[in-house]
Design a protein around this motif. Structure first.
Motif, PDB file in Angstrom:
ATOM      1  N   MET A 149       0.832  -1.324  -0.166  1.00 33.88           N
ATOM      2  CA  MET A 149       0.072   0.216  -0.079  1.00 33.88           C
ATOM      3  C   MET A 149       0.983   1.237   0.088  1.00 33.88           C
ATOM      4  O   MET A 149       0.494   2.175  -0.594  1.00 33.88           O
ATOM      5  CB  MET A 149      -0.890  -0.006   1.079  1.00 33.88           C
ATOM      6  N   MET A 150       1.931   1.099   0.604  1.00 31.71           N
ATOM      7  CA  MET A 150       2.824   2.263   0.445  1.00 31.71           C
ATOM      8  C   MET A 150       3.332   2.309  -1.033  1.00 31.71           C
ATOM      9  O   MET A 150       3.485   3.701  -1.344  1.00 31.71           O
ATOM     10  CB  MET A 150       4.099   2.014   1.506  1.00 31.71           C
ATOM     11  N   GLY A 151       3.554   1.398  -1.407  1.00 36.29           N
ATOM     12  CA  GLY A 151       3.991   1.478  -2.990  1.00 36.29           C
ATOM     13  C   GLY A 151       2.863   2.338  -3.891  1.00 36.29           C
ATOM     14  O   GLY A 151       3.231   2.887  -4.698  1.00 36.29           O
ATOM     15  N   VAL A 152       1.482   1.901  -3.744  1.00 37.80           N
ATOM     16  CA  VAL A 152       0.246   2.403  -4.093  1.00 37.80           C
ATOM     17  C   VAL A 152       0.546   3.862  -4.031  1.00 37.80           C
ATOM     18  O   VAL A 152       0.168   4.776  -4.884  1.00 37.80           O
ATOM     19  CB  VAL A 152      -0.896   1.781  -3.798  1.00 37.80           C
ATOM     20  N   GLU A 153       0.601   4.507  -2.693  1.00 39.06           N
ATOM     21  CA  GLU A 153       0.569   5.759  -2.304  1.00 39.06           C
ATOM     22  C   GLU A 153       1.952   6.512  -3.292  1.00 39.06           C
ATOM     23  O   GLU A 153       1.716   7.690  -3.698  1.00 39.06           O
ATOM     24  CB  GLU A 153       0.949   5.960  -0.931  1.00 39.06           C
ATOM     25  N   SER A 186       2.231  11.452   2.534  1.00 37.87           N
ATOM     26  CA  SER A 186       0.755  11.702   2.725  1.00 37.87           C
ATOM     27  C   SER A 186       0.507  10.937   4.081  1.00 37.87           C
ATOM     28  O   SER A 186       1.128  10.076   4.339  1.00 37.87           O
ATOM     29  CB  SER A 186      -0.261  11.335   1.868  1.00 37.87           C
ATOM     30  N   LYS A 187      -0.596  11.422   4.676  1.00 36.07           N
ATOM     31  CA  LYS A 187      -0.966  10.577   5.765  1.00 36.07           C
ATOM     32  C   LYS A 187      -1.246   9.117   5.630  1.00 36.07           C
ATOM     33  O   LYS A 187      -0.915   8.339   6.447  1.00 36.07           O
ATOM     34  CB  LYS A 187      -2.176  11.296   6.498  1.00 36.07           C
ATOM     35  N   ASP A 188      -1.909   9.013   4.461  1.00 31.91           N
ATOM     36  CA  ASP A 188      -2.151   7.380   4.106  1.00 31.91           C
ATOM     37  C   ASP A 188      -0.694   6.532   4.185  1.00 31.91           C
ATOM     38  O   ASP A 188      -0.597   5.536   4.754  1.00 31.91           O
ATOM     39  CB  ASP A 188      -2.968   7.200   3.181  1.00 31.91           C
ATOM     40  N   PHE A 189       0.219   7.351   3.374  1.00 28.79           N
ATOM     41  CA  PHE A 189       1.609   6.632   3.347  1.00 28.79           C
ATOM     42  C   PHE A 189       2.085   6.399   4.537  1.00 28.79           C
ATOM     43  O   PHE A 189       2.557   5.365   5.007  1.00 28.79           O
ATOM     44  CB  PHE A 189       2.348   7.430   2.396  1.00 28.79           C
ATOM     45  N   ASP A 190       2.097   7.592   5.500  1.00 29.23           N
ATOM     46  CA  ASP A 190       2.605   7.547   6.781  1.00 29.23           C
ATOM     47  C   ASP A 190       1.884   6.139   7.466  1.00 29.23           C
ATOM     48  O   ASP A 190       2.410   5.590   8.298  1.00 29.23           O
ATOM     49  CB  ASP A 190       2.666   8.648   7.535  1.00 29.23           C
ATOM     50  N   ARG A 191       0.618   6.345   7.579  1.00 22.52           N
ATOM     51  CA  ARG A 191      -0.259   5.298   8.067  1.00 22.52           C
ATOM     52  C   ARG A 191       0.266   3.750   7.808  1.00 22.52           C
ATOM     53  O   ARG A 191       0.453   2.928   8.560  1.00 22.52           O
ATOM     54  CB  ARG A 191      -1.618   5.476   7.986  1.00 22.52           C
ATOM     55  N   HIS A 192       0.458   3.412   6.354  1.00 19.87           N
ATOM     56  CA  HIS A 192       0.853   2.391   6.000  1.00 19.87           C
ATOM     57  C   HIS A 192       2.237   1.974   6.478  1.00 19.87           C
ATOM     58  O   HIS A 192       2.474   0.618   6.850  1.00 19.87           O
ATOM     59  CB  HIS A 192       0.751   2.202   4.251  1.00 19.87           C
TER      60      HIS A 192
END
Length: 91
Positions: free
Chosen positions: A23-27, A35-41
């Protein structure tokens, strides 16, 4: 005397760490690095790999975790296990 909580499934933790890494790769592909999503993953990947290492003392890093900083998380978990359990055998 309280019962010790059951250990989570190490394979499940490893798979969850890989999914979070994917999911980090998708971000990154969506140009949302940092981004917040990247950091969360990234946090989820580290947490899962660290927990898997904690519940696998003395084992080498599994092939599924040999990417990015997941081996560091694995070793950190093993070190935390060793610190928390080093004095239980000494009186």
């Amino acid at each position: 005397m309280s019962a010790r909580p059951a250990a989570p499934c190490v394979l499940e933790l490893i798979v969850n760490a890989r999914i979070a890494t994917f999911m980090m790769g998708v971000e990154i592909m969506l140009k949302r690095f940092g981004s917040k999503d990247f950091d969360r993953h990234r946090i989820d990947a580290w947490r899962c790999a660290e927990q898997a290492g904690y519940f696998s003392p003395g084992r080498s890093v599994p092939a599924m975790l040999r990417m990015y900083d997941l081996p560091d998380a694995w070793h950190h978990g093993q070190e935390r296990y060793a610190q928390e359990n080093s004095s239980q055998y000494f009186i």
